[in-house]
Design a protein around this motif. Sequence first.
Motif, PDB file in Angstrom:
ATOM      1  N   GLY A  64       0.785  -1.239   0.000  1.00  0.00           N
ATOM      2  CA  GLY A  64       0.000   0.000   0.000  1.00  0.00           C
ATOM      3  C   GLY A  64       0.813   1.283   0.000  1.00  0.00           C
ATOM      4  N   ILE A  65       2.146   1.194  -0.069  1.00  0.00           N
ATOM      5  CA  ILE A  65       2.982   2.400  -0.085  1.00  0.00           C
ATOM      6  C   ILE A  65       3.074   2.941  -1.516  1.00  0.00           C
ATOM      7  CG2 ILE A  65       5.313   3.344   0.356  1.00  0.00           C
ATOM      8  CD1 ILE A  65       3.903   2.534   2.913  1.00  0.00           C
ATOM      9  N   VAL A  66       2.780   4.222  -1.679  1.00  0.00           N
ATOM     10  CA  VAL A  66       2.834   4.829  -3.007  1.00  0.00           C
ATOM     11  C   VAL A  66       4.305   5.057  -3.396  1.00  0.00           C
ATOM     12  CG1 VAL A  66       2.138   6.832  -4.393  1.00  0.00           C
ATOM     13  CG2 VAL A  66       0.653   5.997  -2.548  1.00  0.00           C
ATOM     14  N   PRO A  67       4.722   4.622  -4.584  1.00  0.00           N
ATOM     15  CA  PRO A  67       6.118   4.838  -4.993  1.00  0.00           C
ATOM     16  C   PRO A  67       6.418   6.333  -5.216  1.00  0.00           C
ATOM     17  CG  PRO A  67       4.959   3.387  -6.558  1.00  0.00           C
ATOM     18  CD  PRO A  67       3.940   3.940  -5.629  1.00  0.00           C
ATOM     19  N   THR A  68       7.649   6.741  -4.941  1.00  0.00           N
ATOM     20  CA  THR A  68       8.076   8.117  -5.178  1.00  0.00           C
ATOM     21  C   THR A  68       9.020   8.146  -6.385  1.00  0.00           C
ATOM     22  OG1 THR A  68       7.968   8.733  -2.860  1.00  0.00           O
ATOM     23  CG2 THR A  68       9.432  10.056  -4.224  1.00  0.00           C
ATOM     24  N   SER A  69       8.690   8.977  -7.362  1.00  0.00           N
ATOM     25  CA  SER A  69       9.619   9.109  -8.485  1.00  0.00           C
ATOM     26  C   SER A  69      10.252  10.481  -8.488  1.00  0.00           C
ATOM     27  CB  SER A  69       8.894   8.862  -9.807  1.00  0.00           C
ATOM     28  OG  SER A  69       7.833   9.763  -9.941  1.00  0.00           O
ATOM     29  N   HIS A  70       9.803  11.348  -7.577  1.00  0.00           N
ATOM     30  CA  HIS A  70      10.241  12.752  -7.603  1.00  0.00           C
ATOM     31  C   HIS A  70      10.045  13.294  -6.194  1.00  0.00           C
ATOM     32  CE1 HIS A  70      10.883  16.399 -10.022  1.00  0.00           C
ATOM     33  NE2 HIS A  70      10.216  16.988  -9.069  1.00  0.00           N
ATOM     34  N   ALA A  71      11.117  13.862  -5.606  1.00  0.00           N
ATOM     35  CA  ALA A  71      11.080  14.165  -4.175  1.00  0.00           C
ATOM     36  C   ALA A  71      10.375  15.472  -3.823  1.00  0.00           C
ATOM     37  CB  ALA A  71      12.504  14.201  -3.622  1.00  0.00           C
ATOM     38  N   TYR A  92      11.058  -7.632 -14.390  1.00  0.00           N
ATOM     39  CA  TYR A  92      11.817  -7.290 -13.183  1.00  0.00           C
ATOM     40  C   TYR A  92      11.464  -5.917 -12.621  1.00  0.00           C
ATOM     41  CZ  TYR A  92      14.538 -11.246 -14.735  1.00  0.00           C
ATOM     42  OH  TYR A  92      14.908 -12.487 -15.130  1.00  0.00           O
ATOM     43  N   TYR A  93      10.690  -5.154 -13.369  1.00  0.00           N
ATOM     44  CA  TYR A  93      10.380  -3.775 -12.991  1.00  0.00           C
ATOM     45  C   TYR A  93       9.757  -3.686 -11.600  1.00  0.00           C
ATOM     46  CZ  TYR A  93       8.155   0.818 -13.193  1.00  0.00           C
ATOM     47  OH  TYR A  93       7.748   2.088 -12.907  1.00  0.00           O
ATOM     48  N   ASP A  94       8.743  -4.502 -11.336  1.00  0.00           N
ATOM     49  CA  ASP A  94       8.072  -4.442 -10.027  1.00  0.00           C
ATOM     50  C   ASP A  94       9.007  -4.840  -8.892  1.00  0.00           C
ATOM     51  OD1 ASP A  94       5.796  -3.593 -11.206  1.00  0.00           O
ATOM     52  OD2 ASP A  94       4.557  -5.332 -10.659  1.00  0.00           O
ATOM     53  N   ALA A  95       9.822  -5.881  -9.151  1.00  0.00           N
ATOM     54  CA  ALA A  95      10.688  -6.411  -8.093  1.00  0.00           C
ATOM     55  C   ALA A  95      11.782  -5.427  -7.718  1.00  0.00           C
ATOM     56  CB  ALA A  95      11.314  -7.730  -8.542  1.00  0.00           C
ATOM     57  N   TYR A  96      12.264  -4.651  -8.676  1.00  0.00           N
ATOM     58  CA  TYR A  96      13.385  -3.752  -8.386  1.00  0.00           C
ATOM     59  C   TYR A  96      12.953  -2.289  -8.368  1.00  0.00           C
ATOM     60  CZ  TYR A  96      16.402  -7.797  -8.937  1.00  0.00           C
ATOM     61  OH  TYR A  96      17.002  -9.023  -8.776  1.00  0.00           O
ATOM     62  N   TYR A  97      12.600  -1.727  -9.523  1.00  0.00           N
ATOM     63  CA  TYR A  97      12.365  -0.280  -9.592  1.00  0.00           C
ATOM     64  C   TYR A  97      11.169   0.142  -8.730  1.00  0.00           C
ATOM     65  CZ  TYR A  97      11.902   4.473 -11.182  1.00  0.00           C
ATOM     66  OH  TYR A  97      11.811   5.840 -11.203  1.00  0.00           O
ATOM     67  N   LYS A  98      10.067  -0.584  -8.852  1.00  0.00           N
ATOM     68  CA  LYS A  98       8.876  -0.198  -8.088  1.00  0.00           C
ATOM     69  C   LYS A  98       9.120  -0.366  -6.583  1.00  0.00           C
ATOM     70  CE  LYS A  98       3.970  -0.974  -7.487  1.00  0.00           C
ATOM     71  NZ  LYS A  98       3.006  -2.076  -7.450  1.00  0.00           N
ATOM     72  N   ARG A 107      11.777   4.317  -1.123  1.00  0.00           N
ATOM     73  CA  ARG A 107      12.144   5.742  -1.167  1.00  0.00           C
ATOM     74  C   ARG A 107      11.093   6.591  -0.437  1.00  0.00           C
ATOM     75  NH1 ARG A 107      13.354   9.379  -6.688  1.00  0.00           N
ATOM     76  NH2 ARG A 107      14.074  11.238  -5.569  1.00  0.00           N
ATOM     77  N   THR A 108       9.833   6.263  -0.637  1.00  0.00           N
ATOM     78  CA  THR A 108       8.754   6.963   0.073  1.00  0.00           C
ATOM     79  C   THR A 108       8.936   6.837   1.585  1.00  0.00           C
ATOM     80  OG1 THR A 108       7.266   6.449  -1.754  1.00  0.00           O
ATOM     81  CG2 THR A 108       6.234   7.116   0.330  1.00  0.00           C
TER      82      THR A 108
END
Lengths: 95, 486
Positions: free
Chosen positions: A48-55, B370-376, B382-383
């Motif tokens: 459920g955590i929204v990904p961040t692509s831009h800070a 592999y996109y979900d496993a790594y980048y996502k 990061r959040t």
Amino acid sequence: MKITREDIIHVANLARLEMDEESIEKFAVQIDEILKYVETLNSVDTEGIVPTSHAIFLTNAFREDIEKQDYDKDSLLSSAPERENGNYVVPKIVG
Amino acid sequence: MKLYELTIHEAHDLLKRKEISSKELTGAVLDRIEAVDSKVGAYITVSRESAIEQAEMADREISEGKMSALTGIPIAVKDLICTQGIRTTCGSRILENFIPPYDATVITRLKKAGAVIVGKLNMDEFAMGSSTENSGIKLTHNPWDLVRIPGGSSGGSAAAVAADMCLGALGSDTGGSIRQPASHCGVVGMKPTYGRVSRFGLVAFASSLDQIGPLTKDVTDCAILAGSISGYDPSDSTSVPKDVPEYTSYLSEGLKGLKVGIPKEYDAAHGLDPEVSLAVKNAVKVMEKLGASCVEISLPHTEYAVPVYYVIAPSEASSNLARYDGVKYGFRDKEKKSLMDMYRSTRSKGFGAEVKRRIIIGTYCLSSGYYDAYYKKASQVRTLIMRDFNKAFDICDVIVSPVAPTPAFKIGEKSDDPLTMYLSDIFTLSANLAGIPGISVPCGFSKGGLPVGLQIMGKHFSEEVLLKAAYNFEQATDFHKRKPEI
């Protein structure tokens, strides 16, 4: 997931890189080690955590659609390794 | 008086009083480069002629009473910031002969302010590295001990400032590339908030993390240089339309009431040298004496910053570096007769090993399946890293930490072990992931005489608070006054 030499060959091809045997072997070991380390992320619960692509919070940066010319074509083309009549030159593509 | 040893603000005062001219000052710096750069190796290109012309122009402006804080001041620039008519290599063979047809916005701003551009500085190829050993052009040596690395990727910038081969420099910071070399070379370096400084004309490495910033001899100079390059630029859609405070006016405010956060996770960080840890603890005591109060904070996702970064940065890089295909600029292998062979050969001959390694990691992480496993996954963590900082800044104004876990290591010591090299970025990566500003200020020396830096991080767009904290610390200590013998 173990990174194999076939993975390296496949991805190098996608990225338009040529590699000799020695580099393939070396990269397979090194990148496997790096990605194993990356996989420690799997221990973090991200349900459920929204990904961040831009800070920084920014909405779209709109501007008026006004035509303008910042640079002339010749000065931009001057950086190209091969050029002709105002165009970039590339090797023959169609047989 | 050795003119090349002056700080920006000292030189400005002398220029203003007409005790020296910019031509004399610029000449002294160019002579200094000639005298010591064969040992240090900071410069890729010295733009002697245009620098002297700019100095003469600055002298005319000064005589007409038109003067900014940077008029006539010799500044050098990391070689990935485009300078019209001056070769910009990015430390890469693939751009070895690239002469940009335009100036980056920061260069336009510097020129408008009357600064003199003396040359372009060495770096890890495309800013990928922590030691400047990945430069495809040359090696740079740490002025404090020539067998050691200057840090990276802005190693040339930090070494040039430390060795008095410019009065100040610009670098770029994607994961610590300004702060870490500043720490290793005993100078001040700041990564501004993401969006504070225009990236237009900065050759892209990882677009969501890159930021240009100053490296200087003291904090006052850092405030001056940061002020001159900051601000909204319509040519960079990620630059933020927000007024830039007059940074220098905040410096002399005291630290009374400043809440300093100490992350409890940082002491346990991998490979933290006890001498570095001690220097940072002593620095905190100095800040407390100056009126700041300390509070323990928690950044629980600290250990994940390295793996998150080494997915996100290579992913963005693999996409950004796709443009180097031998068509629009840079090197082309002209022997190859088919387009695909030309692409492959150009890129393989043009890029060095670390750049290839990161392109492959990035391409793999973004590839189908592999996109979900790594980048996502990395973007989700990061959040969480950003949330850690937001929570911490509820109870403190700034966070202090080491910059690098150890003082500068020896050239060659880690160059064949990428993962160990990546782990040394642990204290600096998080600021880029969260977009927050960070500054490195000299806070001590190891027993071996190597400089150690203190990192101060703050909330988004709080550069004036970092500069104030760093300035007060600097003025209470004398680490910034020592100079290396070269």
